[in-house]
Design a protein around this motif. Structure first.
Motif, PDB file in Angstrom:
ATOM      1  N   LYS A 264     112.876  49.972 -15.170  1.00 37.77           N
ATOM      2  CA  LYS A 264     113.274  49.426 -13.869  1.00 37.77           C
ATOM      3  C   LYS A 264     113.936  50.484 -12.995  1.00 37.77           C
ATOM      4  CE  LYS A 264     112.177  44.972 -14.051  1.00 37.77           C
ATOM      5  NZ  LYS A 264     111.320  44.309 -13.032  1.00 37.77           N
ATOM      6  N   LEU A 265     114.782  51.300 -13.600  1.00 35.24           N
ATOM      7  CA  LEU A 265     115.492  52.323 -12.824  1.00 35.24           C
ATOM      8  C   LEU A 265     114.533  53.388 -12.311  1.00 35.24           C
ATOM      9  CD1 LEU A 265     118.753  52.708 -14.938  1.00 35.24           C
ATOM     10  CD2 LEU A 265     118.568  51.776 -12.629  1.00 35.24           C
ATOM     11  N   VAL A 266     113.533  53.739 -13.109  1.00 30.98           N
ATOM     12  CA  VAL A 266     112.533  54.701 -12.633  1.00 30.98           C
ATOM     13  C   VAL A 266     111.767  54.123 -11.439  1.00 30.98           C
ATOM     14  CG1 VAL A 266     110.404  55.903 -13.242  1.00 30.98           C
ATOM     15  CG2 VAL A 266     112.302  55.864 -14.851  1.00 30.98           C
TER      16      VAL A 266
ATOM     17  N   LYS B 162     115.693  64.457 -11.025  1.00 26.14           N
ATOM     18  CA  LYS B 162     116.532  63.509 -11.759  1.00 26.14           C
ATOM     19  C   LYS B 162     115.675  62.626 -12.674  1.00 26.14           C
ATOM     20  CE  LYS B 162     117.637  59.664 -10.134  1.00 26.14           C
ATOM     21  NZ  LYS B 162     118.077  58.544  -9.302  1.00 26.14           N
ATOM     22  N   GLU B 163     114.480  62.228 -12.211  1.00 28.08           N
ATOM     23  CA  GLU B 163     113.604  61.399 -13.042  1.00 28.08           C
ATOM     24  C   GLU B 163     113.170  62.173 -14.295  1.00 28.08           C
ATOM     25  OE1 GLU B 163     110.380  60.079 -10.665  1.00 28.08           O
ATOM     26  OE2 GLU B 163     111.631  58.918  -9.284  1.00 28.08           O
TER      27      GLU B 163
ATOM     28  N   SER C 125     114.071  61.222 -18.177  1.00 28.02           N
ATOM     29  CA  SER C 125     113.080  61.078 -19.247  1.00 28.02           C
ATOM     30  C   SER C 125     113.432  61.958 -20.443  1.00 28.02           C
ATOM     31  CB  SER C 125     111.696  61.445 -18.708  1.00 28.02           C
ATOM     32  OG  SER C 125     110.741  61.372 -19.733  1.00 28.02           O
ATOM     33  N   GLN C 126     113.840  63.206 -20.171  1.00 27.49           N
ATOM     34  CA  GLN C 126     114.222  64.102 -21.261  1.00 27.49           C
ATOM     35  C   GLN C 126     115.459  63.589 -21.983  1.00 27.49           C
ATOM     36  OE1 GLN C 126     114.649  68.018 -19.640  1.00 27.49           O
ATOM     37  NE2 GLN C 126     112.512  68.158 -18.979  1.00 27.49           N
ATOM     38  N   ARG C 127     116.395  63.019 -21.227  1.00 22.50           N
ATOM     39  CA  ARG C 127     117.600  62.483 -21.852  1.00 22.50           C
ATOM     40  C   ARG C 127     117.259  61.331 -22.798  1.00 22.50           C
ATOM     41  NH1 ARG C 127     121.270  59.311 -17.886  1.00 22.50           N
ATOM     42  NH2 ARG C 127     119.525  57.902 -18.208  1.00 22.50           N
ATOM     43  N   GLY C 128     116.315  60.474 -22.377  1.00 23.88           N
ATOM     44  CA  GLY C 128     115.913  59.382 -23.254  1.00 23.88           C
ATOM     45  C   GLY C 128     115.282  59.875 -24.542  1.00 23.88           C
TER      46      GLY C 128
END
Length: 250
Positions: free
Chosen positions: A26-28, A188-189, A193-196
């Motif tokens: 949803k945030l993406v 930021k997107e 994604s990398q953080r997830g």
């Protein structure tokens, strides 16, 4: 009883992970909506001299409704995830196995951090969207004033031409700012994604360490043995170096 409480904890973790995945998607989409709103507003601003005023208004109204709908959905998901985290906190406080309490608290803290990150990201994206919308409303009001002034005084008026040139300069500056914001949001997107992915890897590693404490202990012993061997080797090399220096000088 222990099996029942364990199943309850796993159910809560499963609910938390499911809500976190939904929030991430949803945030993406929410961030992409903000970016597309910025781009469409810039295109409408360049096209408004040659087209009617109804099309930009309709597009803005449709995106505003989509923004409100997605904001409500994200707020509901955040509220549900907060409730699940609260239930997990209650479970850890009432858990009757002290040896598992540290692992449970670690897992709970990780879910709380994810919730805090998602909440911060939502409020930041929402604030950016509102700021872009307010700026576009202001620019629309300026355009209407210019058109009104042109119709009253004529296009060939010198003051009108200067005002239009200044307005074009402002539009160019605003376009550059919007492009910079778009690049920053795309970055930021990618970072999100990398953080997830990193969090998923960390979660799997922690799960393996909790399930197989013997492997974790063995790794620690191997690391200690390597450090001890390094110290011994360093001492031997130092002593040999000192002896060689003494022999060389004598």
């Amino acid at each position: 009883m222990a099996a029942g409480t364990s199943n309850y904890w796993e159910d809560l973790r499963k609910q938390a992970r499911q809500l976190e995945n939904e929030l991430d998607l949803k945030l993406v989409s929410f961030s992409k909506l903000c970016t597309s709103y910025s781009h469409s507003s810039a295109r409408d601003g360049r096209r408004d001299r040659y087209s009617s005023d109804t099309t930009p208004l309709l597009n803005g109204s449709s995106q505003d409704r989509m923004f409100e709908t997605m904001a409500i959905e994200i707020e509901q998901l955040l509220a549900r995830l907060t409730g699940v985290n609260d239930k997990m906190a209650e479970y850890t406080n009432s858990a009757g196995v002290p040896s598992l309490n540290a692992a449970l608290m670690h897992t709970l803290q990780r879910h709380r951090d994810i919730l805090q990150d998602y909440t911060h990201e939502f409020h930041k994206t929402k604030a950016n969207f509102v700021a872009i919308r307010e700026r576009e409303n202001l620019m629309g009001s300026v355009r209407k004033d210019i058109e009104s002034y042109k119709s009253g005084s004529g296009v060939n008026n010198r003051r009108t031409e200067l005002f239009l040139k200044e307005h074009d300069h402002l539009r160019n500056s605003d376009r550059l700012i919007e492009e910079t914001i778009s690049i920053a949001m795309a970055t930021k997107e990618n970072m999100t994604s990398q953080r997830g992915m990193l969090k998923s890897i960390q979660s799997k590693m922690n799960t393996l360490a909790n399930r197989f404490p013997a492997v974790n202990s063995l790794i620690q012993r191997v690391n200690l043995r390597k450090r001890r061997d390094s110290l011994i080797l360093g001492g031997v090399i130092g002593v040999c170096t000192i002896l060689l220096l003494l022999y060389a000088f004598h």
